[in-house]
Scaffold this motif. Structure first.
Motif, PDB file in Angstrom:
ATOM      1  N   LEU A  26      23.154  19.997  26.836  1.00 10.34           N
ATOM      2  CA  LEU A  26      24.047  19.383  25.852  1.00 10.34           C
ATOM      3  C   LEU A  26      24.899  18.291  26.497  1.00 10.34           C
ATOM      4  CD1 LEU A  26      25.214  22.615  23.972  1.00 10.34           C
ATOM      5  CD2 LEU A  26      23.776  20.802  23.031  1.00 10.34           C
ATOM      6  N   PHE A  30      24.797  14.254  25.562  1.00  9.69           N
ATOM      7  CA  PHE A  30      26.019  13.604  25.095  1.00  9.69           C
ATOM      8  C   PHE A  30      26.403  12.429  25.986  1.00  9.69           C
ATOM      9  CE2 PHE A  30      30.715  13.332  24.943  1.00  9.69           C
ATOM     10  CZ  PHE A  30      30.853  12.993  23.609  1.00  9.69           C
ATOM     11  N   ILE A  76      23.083  13.091  18.563  1.00 12.96           N
ATOM     12  CA  ILE A  76      24.184  13.919  18.076  1.00 12.96           C
ATOM     13  C   ILE A  76      23.678  15.042  17.188  1.00 12.96           C
ATOM     14  CG2 ILE A  76      26.259  13.914  16.633  1.00 12.96           C
ATOM     15  CD1 ILE A  76      26.675  12.806  19.396  1.00 12.96           C
ATOM     16  N   ILE A  79      22.371  17.644  19.426  1.00 19.19           N
ATOM     17  CA  ILE A  79      23.476  18.420  20.001  1.00 19.19           C
ATOM     18  C   ILE A  79      24.017  19.406  18.986  1.00 19.19           C
ATOM     19  CG2 ILE A  79      25.854  18.232  20.821  1.00 19.19           C
ATOM     20  CD1 ILE A  79      25.080  15.604  22.165  1.00 19.19           C
ATOM     21  N   ALA A  80      24.139  18.977  17.724  1.00 18.02           N
ATOM     22  CA  ALA A  80      24.678  19.856  16.689  1.00 18.02           C
ATOM     23  C   ALA A  80      23.776  21.067  16.457  1.00 18.02           C
ATOM     24  CB  ALA A  80      24.862  19.081  15.386  1.00 18.02           C
ATOM     25  N   GLY A  83      23.691  23.158  19.620  1.00 18.42           N
ATOM     26  CA  GLY A  83      25.008  23.772  19.722  1.00 18.42           C
ATOM     27  C   GLY A  83      25.152  24.977  18.808  1.00 18.42           C
ATOM     28  N   PHE A 188      33.994  13.383  12.951  1.00 18.26           N
ATOM     29  CA  PHE A 188      33.817  14.626  13.699  1.00 18.26           C
ATOM     30  C   PHE A 188      35.006  15.578  13.556  1.00 18.26           C
ATOM     31  CE2 PHE A 188      30.907  11.947  16.459  1.00 18.26           C
ATOM     32  CZ  PHE A 188      29.745  12.507  15.957  1.00 18.26           C
ATOM     33  N   SER A 194      31.631  22.416  11.579  1.00 21.12           N
ATOM     34  CA  SER A 194      30.633  21.822  12.451  1.00 21.12           C
ATOM     35  C   SER A 194      30.587  22.530  13.795  1.00 21.12           C
ATOM     36  CB  SER A 194      30.934  20.330  12.644  1.00 21.12           C
ATOM     37  OG  SER A 194      30.113  19.769  13.639  1.00 21.12           O
ATOM     38  N   SER A 195      29.465  22.409  14.474  1.00 19.19           N
ATOM     39  CA  SER A 195      29.309  23.017  15.803  1.00 19.19           C
ATOM     40  C   SER A 195      29.780  22.101  16.919  1.00 19.19           C
ATOM     41  CB  SER A 195      27.843  23.386  16.038  1.00 19.19           C
ATOM     42  OG  SER A 195      27.018  22.219  15.957  1.00 19.19           O
ATOM     43  N   ILE A 196      30.071  20.835  16.606  1.00 16.45           N
ATOM     44  CA  ILE A 196      30.457  19.886  17.650  1.00 16.45           C
ATOM     45  C   ILE A 196      31.811  20.251  18.255  1.00 16.45           C
ATOM     46  CG2 ILE A 196      31.000  17.483  18.145  1.00 16.45           C
ATOM     47  CD1 ILE A 196      28.068  17.914  17.701  1.00 16.45           C
ATOM     48  N   GLY A 310      28.173  11.447  12.515  1.00 19.87           N
ATOM     49  CA  GLY A 310      29.432  12.042  12.081  1.00 19.87           C
ATOM     50  C   GLY A 310      29.486  12.214  10.578  1.00 19.87           C
ATOM     51  N   LEU A 313      27.085  15.189   9.500  1.00 17.15           N
ATOM     52  CA  LEU A 313      27.653  16.525   9.736  1.00 17.15           C
ATOM     53  C   LEU A 313      28.818  16.805   8.796  1.00 17.15           C
ATOM     54  CD1 LEU A 313      27.586  16.613  13.652  1.00 17.15           C
ATOM     55  CD2 LEU A 313      25.950  17.638  12.054  1.00 17.15           C
TER      56      LEU A 313
END
Length: 787
Positions: A26, A30, A76, A79-80, A83, A188, A194-196, A310, A313
């Motif tokens: 991750l 990023f 992203i 990653i989400a 994540g 975000f 969200s998982s971010i 962004g 999500l």
């Protein structure tokens, strides 16, 4: 070694290794995404990388979107999704989460370094990342302007156009590009589920201030972008361009409409304006959808892919919140407290767990069908598996109406309520210290109620380390002391607090002595009739919510790509042939936004409906908390006088007509690591932060629950007002403090009478007492005089 223990240790090592590998992956993705933003303003990216990427990805199915989707959108979303899997595994391995949360090597960086500036309380770590972000923006604007200005000279300027006008046009375009970088991060912080954010240890409440910072920056850049173009058009006699809507390229009218929507949101979000006219700010801020719609029509879907992650999500989260809000929750009872506050008790699915402190958003259609207000959850999911409680103080217009409805002599048998959440941190890292100091002002005590209950629950485990507790609470009137009566739940598993080391210091700023309550203000409980259409509070995506969220994000994005590919291949490509010069930009953009919304709505609705079926099957096996009578074990009106409380009174002090000397009390705290959590008015937060950052005591670690004033949300722990009244903490300042009374001035008998409800909170035998009508302690205080 026992083979079972050895196998467990080996399994634990594998799990930690798996999570570590995922963290590294991750982090690498990023950093690669950030590196692309750094390279974007350079000639290398524009003349080499982008040309090659477009050549490799410009297919008949995706068209010109391929390069930006691959480099700025996909990382992203990857990653989400990954994540979500990581957070699911980390929640499953609770022991790993706890050990990971105890890492304190960043405590020094979390110390406040800015306290009273325009950014509020800012830690060293936040200031470092904010400085790097500003450096990225400076690098981008300087690189853009250097490259563009170097190609503008008297030979390249159009006939009749001044050199300064050409440079102004170039500067306006580059300001818009830099604003797009900021806009990529803007959404975000406001994606609650969200998982971010949990991946970096943040919650949506803690990161709201980042949304505020980014919002000011992006609107300043976009406003400058628009002004540059207006001045350029006016100086070159092209003012008619303001009404131009070109089929190919950037359409000006949608950009102007987007700027107008953004300006309305920006102006109404000014702190002074927002505090005085919060409802106007609240409704105006819903123009974000029009802002995004006109923005994508202005720049085109290919350019919109820069900020799509962004926004994507955020739309997923917004859709799930909408689906959850359509369900009415089961309100079991309400307690009207003497301090003009109400405690709402909801039925909760036992499978729903949350950490302390968490928050929920509540809507009462009979008061306002549009307003949603955040409140801290005061219950603990471990101690009270079938109940969720919130406390609402009568402060703003919305909470005043709710209090009037519940406190009116004519009782009601049902109150229709919708609920979103709960939202909270992934781990209770604030409990890792040797000593925990909780400082509250007014209703700011409510986050600490759930934290205290969590400590009581952990005290039942002999192997669980417990911090020493110091609770410093400041109230305006004596009646507000009833808030302390909520520290221990009146239902659930009987509590044993013998392992807890705690001390309570309560300060009453206005009253010089205990006061007698009017009979109408005594505590009373309202029981509501169950309704078949109401459901217990539960997670919108069930117990495996992170896995479901990852499935929604990945499936909806794949569906979007499929629909976009079909549209491009069989409708746009036969017309345009990938020249990007025939088919209208706005048409392609409108189709793309429609596909995004349809795919998100379809996948989210399917997931929610599937989980609803699972909950319905589970509901047949579980007996939910329903309309209990006052004779049931959950009785809010129990007797207090017979409780053993001598040892607890010695640990509790009430100071009338005084304010705390926070600096002295904090510096006197013992322990190698002292966590200091503050929740109250601005003056209180600033003083506590100043003490922790002063260097007088390196063992003090400032912890923020992040219910900051100036948020884009009402105060989540108090009411629907944006600011905490200064009266909740005296005059909101710390000038002209009165000296603290000496211990001998407060006789033990007076304390015993004044704190009957506090004492009841800490008694192990409370839940075993016979049920009877309650006699609030404030009624007994009327017979006592302060000497």
């Amino acid at each position: 070694m026992d083979p079972g223990v050895k196998g467990f240790a080996a399994s634990d090592v594998k799990k930690r290794y798996m999570l570590t590998v995922m963290e590294l992956l991750l982090g690498v993705v990023f950093l690669g995404w950030l590196f692309m933003w750094v390279m974007m303003p350079t000639k290398t990216y524009k003349q080499t990388w982008r040309v090659k990427l477009r050549a490799d990805t410009n297919s008949t199915y995706i068209g010109p979107l391929g390069a930006n989707l691959l480099t700025f959108t996909f990382p992203i979303l990857f990653i989400a999704v990954l994540g979500c899997v990581y957070l699911h595994l980390r929640r499953k391995f609770d022991h790993y989460t706890e050990s990971n949360s105890k890492a304190g090597h960043l405590d020094l960086c979390r110390r406040p370094v800015l306290i009273k500036g325009p950014l509020g309380i800012v830690s060293g770590l936040e200031l470092a990342f904010f400085s790097m972000f500003i450096a990225l923006l400076i690098w981008a604007i300087s690189s853009f302007l250097y490259i563009s200005f170097s190609s503008i000279n008297s030979k390249t300027v159009k006939d009749g156009e001044h050199l300064w006008a050409a440079r102004l046009h170039a500067a306006g375009l580059r300001l818009g590009l830099v604003g797009n970088i900021v806009c990529a991060f803007l959404f975000f912080p406001v994606a609650r589920g969200s998982s971010i954010l949990p991946l970096v240890g943040l919650t949506s409440e803690a990161s709201i201030k980042y949304h505020i910072w980014l919002g000011h920056i992006v609107m300043a850049l976009f406003t400058a972008h628009g002004l540059c173009y207006i001045i350029f058009w006016a100086s070159t006699n092209q003012i008619s361009q303001m009404l131009a809507w070109d089929k190919i390229g950037q359409a000006n009218v949608p950009g102007e409409l987007a700027l107008i929507c953004g300006l309305l949101m920006w102006v109404t979000s000014i702190p002074r304006f927002r505090r005085k006219m919060f409802e106007l700010f609240y409704y105006t801020h819903h123009l974000y959808f029009l802002f995004l719609f006109f923005f994508v029509l202005h720049v085109g879907i290919a350019f919109f892919c820069y900020i799509l992650p962004g926004v994507y999500l955020f739309l997923v989260d917004r859709c799930l919140r909408f689906l959850q809000s359509r369900c009415k929750v089961r309100l079991v009872s309400a307690r009207v407290l003497p301090c003009e506050a109400v405690e709402l008790n909801f039925s909760k699915n036992p499978g729903l767990t949350f950490t302390s402190p968490s928050m929920v958003f509540i809507n009462v259609p009979s008061i306002s069908s549009l307003q949603w207000h955040p409140f801290t959850v005061t219950s603990n999911s471990n101690m009270e598996p079938e109940k969720l409680s919130v406390v609402i103080k009568k402060e703003g217009s919305w909470s005043q109406k709710l209090y009037q409805v519940l406190s009116s002599p004519s009782s009601i048998d049902r109150l229709e309520v919708s609920l979103e959440g709960p939202y909270g941190p992934t781990s209770t890292h604030i409990l890792r210290h040797d000593t925990l100091v909780m400082v509250s002002g007014g209703s700011g005590i409510t986050p600490f109620i759930s934290i205290f209950r969590e400590l009581i629950y952990r005290s039942t485990s002999p192997s669980s380390p417990l911090p020493r507790i110091l609770l410093i609470t400041v109230f305006k009137n004596s009646s507000d002391l009833t808030m302390l009566d909520l520290l221990l739940p009146l239902s659930g598993t009987p509590s044993d607090i013998s392992r807890l080391q705690f001390q309570l210091e309560a300060f009453i700023t206005r009253d010089q002595e205990p006061t007698t309550l009017h009979p109408q203000n005594l505590l009373r409980t309202i029981w509501f009739k169950p309704n078949p259409t109401d459901a217990p509070v539960s997670a919108v995506l069930g117990p495996n919510s992170w896995l479901w969220l990852g499935a929604i994000i990945s499936t909806s994005f794949v569906g979007f790509l499929l629909l976009l590919g079909i549209l491009t291949r069989y409708y746009i490509y036969p017309i345009d042939h990938n020249t990007n010069m025939i088919f209208p930009y706005s048409g392609r953009s409108a189709f793309s936004i429609l596909f995004v919304c349809v795919c998100i709505a379809a996948t989210a609705s399917t997931a929610v409906m599937w989980n609803k079926k699972e909950k319905a099957m589970e509901a047949k096996k579980i007996e939910h908390v329903e309309g209990q009578s006052p004779t049931s074990p959950y009785n809010a009106d129990r007797e207090l006088e017979s409780l053993p409380h001598q040892s607890l009174v010695q640990a509790t002090k009430v100071h009338f007509g005084a304010r705390p000397n926070l600096q002295k009390m904090l510096l006197e705290c013992d322990g190698s690591s002292v966590g200091v959590v503050v929740c109250g008015p601005r003056g209180m937060r600033h003083e506590v932060a100043a003490v922790c950052s002063s260097g007088l005591a390196n063992h003090l670690h400032f912890e923020s629950i992040s219910f900051e004033k100036g948020e884009y949300l009402p105060i989540s722990f108090m009411s629907d007002k944006v600011t905490i009244p200064a009266a909740a903490y005296g005059d909101g300042s710390f000038k002209d403090r009165r000296p603290l009374p000496k211990r001998g001035q407060i006789k033990s008998q007076m304390v015993a009478n004044a704190l009957h409800s506090i004492v009841s909170v800490f008694s192990r035998a409370t839940l075993q007492q016979p049920q009877s009508n309650r006699k609030p302690y404030l009624r007994e205080m009327g017979n006592t005089r302060h000497r």
